[in-house]
Design a protein around this motif. Structure first.
Motif, PDB file in Angstrom:
ATOM      1  N   ALA A  20       0.673  -1.079  -0.278  1.00  0.00           N
ATOM      2  CA  ALA A  20      -0.088  -0.459  -0.033  1.00  0.00           C
ATOM      3  C   ALA A  20       1.099   1.065  -0.475  1.00  0.00           C
ATOM      4  O   ALA A  20       1.980   1.035   0.566  1.00  0.00           O
ATOM      5  N   PRO A  21       0.414   2.258  -0.381  1.00  0.00           N
ATOM      6  CA  PRO A  21       0.954   3.702  -0.940  1.00  0.00           C
ATOM      7  C   PRO A  21       1.135   3.728   0.695  1.00  0.00           C
ATOM      8  O   PRO A  21       0.502   3.671   1.743  1.00  0.00           O
ATOM      9  N   ALA A  22       2.709   4.951   1.050  1.00  0.00           N
ATOM     10  CA  ALA A  22       3.187   4.826   2.450  1.00  0.00           C
ATOM     11  C   ALA A  22       1.931   6.350   3.091  1.00  0.00           C
ATOM     12  O   ALA A  22       1.604   6.010   4.734  1.00  0.00           O
ATOM     13  N   ALA A  23       0.606   6.305   2.466  1.00  0.00           N
ATOM     14  CA  ALA A  23      -0.119   7.464   3.140  1.00  0.00           C
ATOM     15  C   ALA A  23      -0.915   6.182   3.690  1.00  0.00           C
ATOM     16  O   ALA A  23      -1.809   6.756   4.349  1.00  0.00           O
ATOM     17  N   ASN A  24      -1.468   4.935   2.697  1.00  0.00           N
ATOM     18  CA  ASN A  24      -2.118   4.118   3.483  1.00  0.00           C
ATOM     19  C   ASN A  24      -2.282   3.517   5.025  1.00  0.00           C
ATOM     20  O   ASN A  24      -1.079   2.219   4.424  1.00  0.00           O
ATOM     21  N   ALA A  25      -1.479   3.586   6.388  1.00  0.00           N
ATOM     22  CA  ALA A  25      -1.151   3.037   7.019  1.00  0.00           C
ATOM     23  C   ALA A  25      -2.140   2.824   7.953  1.00  0.00           C
ATOM     24  O   ALA A  25      -2.840   2.936   9.234  1.00  0.00           O
ATOM     25  N   GLN A  26      -2.925   2.178   7.553  1.00  0.00           N
ATOM     26  CA  GLN A  26      -3.977   1.508   8.280  1.00  0.00           C
ATOM     27  C   GLN A  26      -4.813   2.343   9.170  1.00  0.00           C
ATOM     28  O   GLN A  26      -5.001   2.292  10.358  1.00  0.00           O
ATOM     29  N   ASP A  27      -4.950   3.636   8.499  1.00  0.00           N
ATOM     30  CA  ASP A  27      -6.117   4.615   9.340  1.00  0.00           C
ATOM     31  C   ASP A  27      -5.080   4.986  10.940  1.00  0.00           C
ATOM     32  O   ASP A  27      -6.272   5.605  11.548  1.00  0.00           O
ATOM     33  N   GLY A  28      -3.399   4.637  10.817  1.00  0.00           N
ATOM     34  CA  GLY A  28      -3.307   5.314  12.080  1.00  0.00           C
ATOM     35  C   GLY A  28      -3.457   3.977  13.105  1.00  0.00           C
ATOM     36  O   GLY A  28      -2.533   4.667  13.738  1.00  0.00           O
ATOM     37  N   ALA A  29      -3.571   2.832  12.574  1.00  0.00           N
ATOM     38  CA  ALA A  29      -3.457   2.359  14.001  1.00  0.00           C
ATOM     39  C   ALA A  29      -2.031   1.696  14.006  1.00  0.00           C
ATOM     40  O   ALA A  29      -0.997   2.419  13.114  1.00  0.00           O
ATOM     41  N   MET A  30      -1.862   1.289  15.130  1.00  0.00           N
ATOM     42  CA  MET A  30      -0.776   0.278  15.680  1.00  0.00           C
ATOM     43  C   MET A  30      -1.062  -0.484  16.338  1.00  0.00           C
ATOM     44  O   MET A  30      -1.732  -0.561  16.622  1.00  0.00           O
ATOM     45  N   TRP A  31       0.560  -1.366  16.922  1.00  0.00           N
ATOM     46  CA  TRP A  31       0.200  -2.872  17.444  1.00  0.00           C
ATOM     47  C   TRP A  31       1.162  -2.806  17.865  1.00  0.00           C
ATOM     48  O   TRP A  31       2.212  -2.145  18.141  1.00  0.00           O
ATOM     49  N   ARG A  32       1.439  -4.577  18.505  1.00  0.00           N
ATOM     50  CA  ARG A  32       2.867  -4.672  19.370  1.00  0.00           C
ATOM     51  C   ARG A  32       2.632  -5.974  19.373  1.00  0.00           C
ATOM     52  O   ARG A  32       2.426  -6.946  18.254  1.00  0.00           O
ATOM     53  N   ASP A  33       4.412  -6.237  19.480  1.00  0.00           N
ATOM     54  CA  ASP A  33       4.798  -7.824  19.215  1.00  0.00           C
ATOM     55  C   ASP A  33       4.365  -8.282  20.692  1.00  0.00           C
ATOM     56  O   ASP A  33       4.061  -7.704  21.289  1.00  0.00           O
ATOM     57  N   GLN A  34       5.114  -9.608  21.079  1.00  0.00           N
ATOM     58  CA  GLN A  34       5.424 -10.083  22.067  1.00  0.00           C
ATOM     59  C   GLN A  34       5.719  -9.633  22.945  1.00  0.00           C
ATOM     60  O   GLN A  34       5.548  -9.774  24.129  1.00  0.00           O
ATOM     61  N   TYR A  35       6.337  -8.876  22.208  1.00  0.00           N
ATOM     62  CA  TYR A  35       7.495  -7.615  24.103  1.00  0.00           C
ATOM     63  C   TYR A  35       6.735  -6.592  24.149  1.00  0.00           C
ATOM     64  O   TYR A  35       7.688  -6.277  24.953  1.00  0.00           O
ATOM     65  N   GLY A  36       6.022  -6.700  23.306  1.00  0.00           N
ATOM     66  CA  GLY A  36       5.416  -4.796  24.021  1.00  0.00           C
ATOM     67  C   GLY A  36       5.993  -3.623  23.301  1.00  0.00           C
ATOM     68  O   GLY A  36       5.541  -2.425  22.827  1.00  0.00           O
ATOM     69  N   ARG A  37       6.527  -3.944  22.041  1.00  0.00           N
ATOM     70  CA  ARG A  37       7.577  -3.288  20.880  1.00  0.00           C
ATOM     71  C   ARG A  37       6.171  -2.680  19.818  1.00  0.00           C
ATOM     72  O   ARG A  37       5.375  -3.407  19.267  1.00  0.00           O
TER      73      ARG A  37
END
Length: 218
Positions: A20-37
């Motif tokens: 996806a284009p860089a502007a389409n960042a999942q509506d600004g959503a953020m996630w974490r990995d199993q270590y909390g990063r």
């Protein structure tokens, strides 16, 4: 597909998946990995860029996180119901998991200045997580967010004793954490990050996250 962990950029290629284009960042959503990063994906889902910044008070951020993520233990249906009741627009999409495996359901819920992200499996990260990211024109201090989180959750962080090192000096790596156990015995940890805009992740933001704690393999 690209994804960003902290301040690093890593590339992941999955067959048949368009970048996806860089502007389409999942509506600004953020996630974490199993270590909390923390991480931000730029691939399927969402379809819009990060939301415009809104001056949301720290106590309101903490209240929403408590209602949407904590009180639901991060489960899909109660997260969706609570987010919708708070005025978020709900989207459900599929998240790639791996070869010959069915897609995992991914929830994205957004409104001005904020976005909720929830799933039980994202790529190789197989655990329940619920995150609430706030985009703000005036970044609150760590102490302001900590005080708001303590008030909303009703107790000090469970690792508060590690804020100061045994030698009496501040622990610069200290990250407040709250531990929870649901009715089935699953354990979860809640955290927050106050994040300054940078070249990799533009936009001042506060990320609250609840994630299931994975059992260590022996």
């Amino acid at each position: 597909m690209s994804w960003r962990v902290g301040h690093r950029v890593a590339a992941v290629v999955l067959a048949g998946l368009l970048v996806a284009p860089a502007a389409n960042a999942q509506d600004g959503a953020m996630w974490r990995d199993q270590y909390g990063r923390s991480m931000e994906f730029e691939f399927l889902g969402g379809g819009g860029g990060r939301p415009a910044a809104v001056a949301t008070p720290a106590n309101e951020m903490a209240r929403l996180f408590d209602r949407i993520c904590l009180k639901s233990s991060g489960a899909l249906d109660p997260v969706a119901a609570a987010a919708e009741a708070e005025g978020f627009q709900i989207k459900l999409t599929g998240a790639p998991v791996g070869k010959n495996q069915p897609e995992s359901t991914m929830l994205l819920a957004s409104k001005p200045g904020a976005v909720v992200s929830q799933t039980t499996r994202l790529l190789e990260f197989g655990f329940t997580q619920c995150n609430l990211t706030f985009y703000t024109p005036l970044r609150p201090t760590e102490d302001e967010v900590l005080a708001a989180a303590i008030a909303a959750i009703g107790r000090e962080p469970d690792n508060a004793a590690t804020k100061i090192k045994p030698n009496g000096k501040p622990n610069n790596r200290y990250q407040p954490e709250w531990r929870f156990t649901d009715a089935t015995g699953k354990q979860y940890v809640a955290q927050f990050n106050v994040m300054k805009s940078n070249a990799y992740m533009p936009g001042d933001r506060v990320l609250f996250g609840l994630r299931e704690v994975l059992e260590k393999k022996s």
